[in-house]
Design a protein around this motif. Structure first.
Motif, PDB file in Angstrom:
ATOM      1  N   VAL A   1       0.759  -1.270   0.028  1.00 21.15           N
ATOM      2  CA  VAL A   1      -0.066   0.046   0.146  1.00 21.15           C
ATOM      3  C   VAL A   1       1.014   1.258  -0.135  1.00 21.15           C
ATOM      4  O   VAL A   1       0.923   2.259  -0.826  1.00 21.15           O
ATOM      5  CB  VAL A   1      -0.912  -0.084   1.130  1.00 21.15           C
ATOM      6  CG1 VAL A   1      -1.761   1.284   1.228  1.00 21.15           C
ATOM      7  CG2 VAL A   1      -1.876  -1.122   1.209  1.00 21.15           C
TER       8      VAL A   1
ATOM      9  N   THR B   1      -3.600   3.188   9.614  1.00 16.94           N
ATOM     10  CA  THR B   1      -4.365   2.448   8.498  1.00 16.94           C
ATOM     11  C   THR B   1      -4.342   0.816   8.556  1.00 16.94           C
ATOM     12  O   THR B   1      -3.089   0.433   8.286  1.00 16.94           O
ATOM     13  CB  THR B   1      -4.049   3.075   7.046  1.00 16.94           C
ATOM     14  OG1 THR B   1      -3.977   4.331   7.291  1.00 16.94           O
ATOM     15  CG2 THR B   1      -5.061   2.505   6.025  1.00 16.94           C
TER      16      THR B   1
ATOM     17  N   VAL C   1      -5.805  -2.874   7.615  1.00 16.01           N
ATOM     18  CA  VAL C   1      -6.590  -3.476   6.454  1.00 16.01           C
ATOM     19  C   VAL C   1      -6.872  -4.722   7.197  1.00 16.01           C
ATOM     20  O   VAL C   1      -6.111  -5.646   7.653  1.00 16.01           O
ATOM     21  CB  VAL C   1      -5.611  -3.966   5.220  1.00 16.01           C
ATOM     22  CG1 VAL C   1      -6.586  -4.826   4.313  1.00 16.01           C
ATOM     23  CG2 VAL C   1      -5.296  -2.820   4.619  1.00 16.01           C
TER      24      VAL C   1
ATOM     25  N   ILE D   1      -9.953  -0.688   7.285  1.00 19.44           N
ATOM     26  CA  ILE D   1     -10.451  -0.762   5.863  1.00 19.44           C
ATOM     27  C   ILE D   1     -10.596  -2.344   5.561  1.00 19.44           C
ATOM     28  O   ILE D   1      -9.776  -3.178   6.151  1.00 19.44           O
ATOM     29  CB  ILE D   1      -9.177  -0.510   4.942  1.00 19.44           C
ATOM     30  CG1 ILE D   1      -9.319   1.170   4.917  1.00 19.44           C
ATOM     31  CG2 ILE D   1      -9.532  -0.944   3.433  1.00 19.44           C
ATOM     32  CD1 ILE D   1      -7.846   1.724   4.502  1.00 19.44           C
TER      33      ILE D   1
ATOM     34  N   ASN E   1      -5.030  -1.649  -3.437  1.00 25.93           N
ATOM     35  CA  ASN E   1      -4.165  -0.854  -2.741  1.00 25.93           C
ATOM     36  C   ASN E   1      -4.180   0.654  -3.219  1.00 25.93           C
ATOM     37  O   ASN E   1      -4.084   1.473  -2.510  1.00 25.93           O
ATOM     38  CB  ASN E   1      -2.602  -1.347  -3.146  1.00 25.93           C
ATOM     39  CG  ASN E   1      -2.440  -2.620  -2.168  1.00 25.93           C
ATOM     40  OD1 ASN E   1      -3.332  -3.096  -1.367  1.00 25.93           O
ATOM     41  ND2 ASN E   1      -1.558  -3.479  -2.607  1.00 25.93           N
TER      42      ASN E   1
ATOM     43  N   ILE F   1      -6.779   2.435  -1.308  1.00 26.64           N
ATOM     44  CA  ILE F   1      -6.057   2.937   0.163  1.00 26.64           C
ATOM     45  C   ILE F   1      -5.362   4.144  -0.204  1.00 26.64           C
ATOM     46  O   ILE F   1      -5.124   4.918   0.635  1.00 26.64           O
ATOM     47  CB  ILE F   1      -5.572   1.824   0.770  1.00 26.64           C
ATOM     48  CG1 ILE F   1      -6.331   0.452   1.025  1.00 26.64           C
ATOM     49  CG2 ILE F   1      -5.096   2.066   2.366  1.00 26.64           C
ATOM     50  CD1 ILE F   1      -5.849  -0.485   1.605  1.00 26.64           C
TER      51      ILE F   1
ATOM     52  N   LEU G   1     -15.282   2.163   2.465  1.00 24.02           N
ATOM     53  CA  LEU G   1     -14.130   1.396   2.437  1.00 24.02           C
ATOM     54  C   LEU G   1     -14.184   0.272   3.515  1.00 24.02           C
ATOM     55  O   LEU G   1     -13.417  -0.337   4.046  1.00 24.02           O
ATOM     56  CB  LEU G   1     -12.790   2.048   2.641  1.00 24.02           C
ATOM     57  CG  LEU G   1     -12.629   3.245   1.536  1.00 24.02           C
ATOM     58  CD1 LEU G   1     -11.054   3.442   1.605  1.00 24.02           C
ATOM     59  CD2 LEU G   1     -12.952   2.600   0.092  1.00 24.02           C
TER      60      LEU G   1
END
Length: 467
Positions: free
Chosen positions: A8, A167, A169, A201, A251, A254, A325
């Motif tokens: 990412v 952030t 995932v 996310i 990706n 994001i 998201l």
């Protein structure tokens, strides 16, 4: 941190360079660039001083790449972005964490602690005004979840005053990592305690968005006004020439979220939104710092003269499920606060009008009816006339956490795979019970808030000031 974090991150730096290149035609090292890049004279050995004013010599990202399995980082170093990171910004090992949170957190954490702190300090020393840290990682694997959350607690110890944005995932239900519920719940406890702001996310949401865009393109619904390449999901126009990888499209979404989030820190705007203001305005209770993000538009208009989707439509999209998201529906849950970051030539009056229009359909908590934070950045993303990022602190994240707890309990009841964790030094079964009770407490806090929804709206009594 970890494979997902670095992939990412790689897309983020790629798109950030493209964005600056579109604005900065003269190739001058300006203030916008200095927020995320250093301008280094490569001729001087070691850590040469940054060069201000004048031409760009060699840009170095203000980033630290950590992965205990060196494949992804090596790939970046062989790719077009190899000059943006120097060897002093990398920490790699060879064996990886084997999808085991304990290996990443306890084993590699201890082993690499000093090296990580030293490199963090080096990077921080080059900043004139250190605003915040972004940690990008995934929750399901070993290095991202384990070492990623370890780095988070290091940041708190070393730089207690600096905000920590994360952030994360989250894995999907059909995850290929069997132990991902363990890793995610163990990581969640650390996020609850050490993060200032988390942007969760979900892989499934990204997958849905990518599929939707492809369907729209293939069915011809977008008509001739739209290029085949979606700016958000394709790497068209970036430095990439090689074959796209399966996760690149996801990706990129994001990376675009992060670009929009940091646009105010990099470009001018009539209403500048400092990153620290997000945490300040959107997190009323320290543990409830999970923000649901939605992004619009999700495709590129081929011809800038085509009237872009009306502004109002963009605001409506940001509050629809298709643009989230994370699989959640904030509209039917309770808002604690909401931030809108708009890019492009948009007036404050447009913003106000849309907030007033949307307000009646959104449930805000009784003590924060005016809980809107807005930011306007005048530089739109490449290929768009406008874009909008909405960040909602909303109780709709609760189902995601409940599902995670259920998946955790299914394994934990049988004590399945536990021995892999318990054979790591410093890891005890107590870690699991603490982690699951931390998650349950969080869910309970959201439940208590949800219980207040739909109650009578009482305006809090104002303070009476004696004259």
């Amino acid at each position: 941190v970890g494979q997902c974090g670095n992939q990412v991150g790689c897309r983020f730096w790629d798109l950030a360079l493209r964005e600056h290149a579109a604005v900065n035609k003269k190739g001058v090292y300006d203030e916008a660039l200095s927020s995320f890049f250093r301008n280094v004279d490569t001729r001087s050995a070691g850590d040469g001083p940054d060069i201000y004013g004048g031409k760009i010599c060699s840009l170095k990202a203000r980033a630290l790449l950590i992965d205990m399995e060196e494949g992804v980082v090596n790939e970046i170093l062989q790719g077009p972005l190899r000059d943006v990171f120097d060897s002093k910004q990398l920490i790699t090992d060879v064996s990886g964490s084997g999808n085991n949170w304990a290996v990443g957190h306890k084993l590699y954490g201890c082993q690499y602690q000093e090296r990580i702190v030293e490199k963090l300090r080096k990077a921080a020393e080059h900043c004139d005004c250190l605003q915040c840290f972004f940690v990008i990682h995934s929750m399901g694997g070993g290095t991202g979840s384990g070492l990623g959350t370890f780095v988070l607690s290091l940041l708190e110890d070393e730089f207690p005053e600096v905000y920590r944005f994360v952030t994360s995932v989250y894995p999907s239900g059909e995850d290929d990592v069997i132990t991902s519920p363990y890793n995610s719940v163990l990581a969640m406890k650390e996020l609850n305690e050490h993060a200032d702001c988390v942007l969760p996310i979900e892989n499934e949401s990204l997958f849905d968005i990518v599929n939707k865009i492809h369907q729209m393109i293939n069915s011809g619904k977008l008509g001739s006004t739209v290029k085949q390449n979606s700016l958000v999901t394709s790497s068209a126009g970036t430095t990439k020439t090689a074959q796209e990888k399966p996760f690149d499209a996801m990706n990129n979404i994001i990376a675009n979220l992060l670009l929009n989030l940091t646009s105010s820190a990099r470009f001018e705007g009539s209403l500048n939104m400092d990153l620290n203001e997000i945490s300040m305005n959107l997190v009323p209770f320290p543990r409830l710092h999970y923000l649901v993000s939605s992004l619009t538009p999700l495709y590129t208009l081929a011809d800038v003269n085509v009237p872009s989707r009306r502004l109002d439509q963009m605001f409506s999209d940001a509050f629809s499920r298709d643009h989230q998201l994370i699989r959640a529906d904030p509209k039917h849950s309770l808002y604690l606060a909401c931030a809108l970051l708009v890019r492009g030539n948009v007036q404050v009056s447009d913003l106000r009008r849309n907030i007033e229009r949307l307000k009646p359909s959104l449930h805000f908590v009784s003590w924060n009816q005016e809980g809107w934070k807005t930011g306007l950045c005048s530089v739109p993303p490449v290929g768009h006339s406008h874009s909008l990022l909405a960040l909602a602190n909303n109780t709709c994240v609760k189902p995601t956490f409940m599902e995670l707890r259920d998946r955790f309990m299914r394994l934990y009841k049988k004590k399945a795979h536990l021995h892999h964790y318990l054979q790591v030094d410093g890891m005890e079964q107590g870690c699991f019970s603490e982690a699951i009770s931390s998650l349950s407490d969080l869910i309970e806090e959201y439940n208590e808030l949800d219980a207040t929804k739909g109650g009578p709206r009482t305006d809090p009594s104002r303070l009476k000031i004696a004259v």
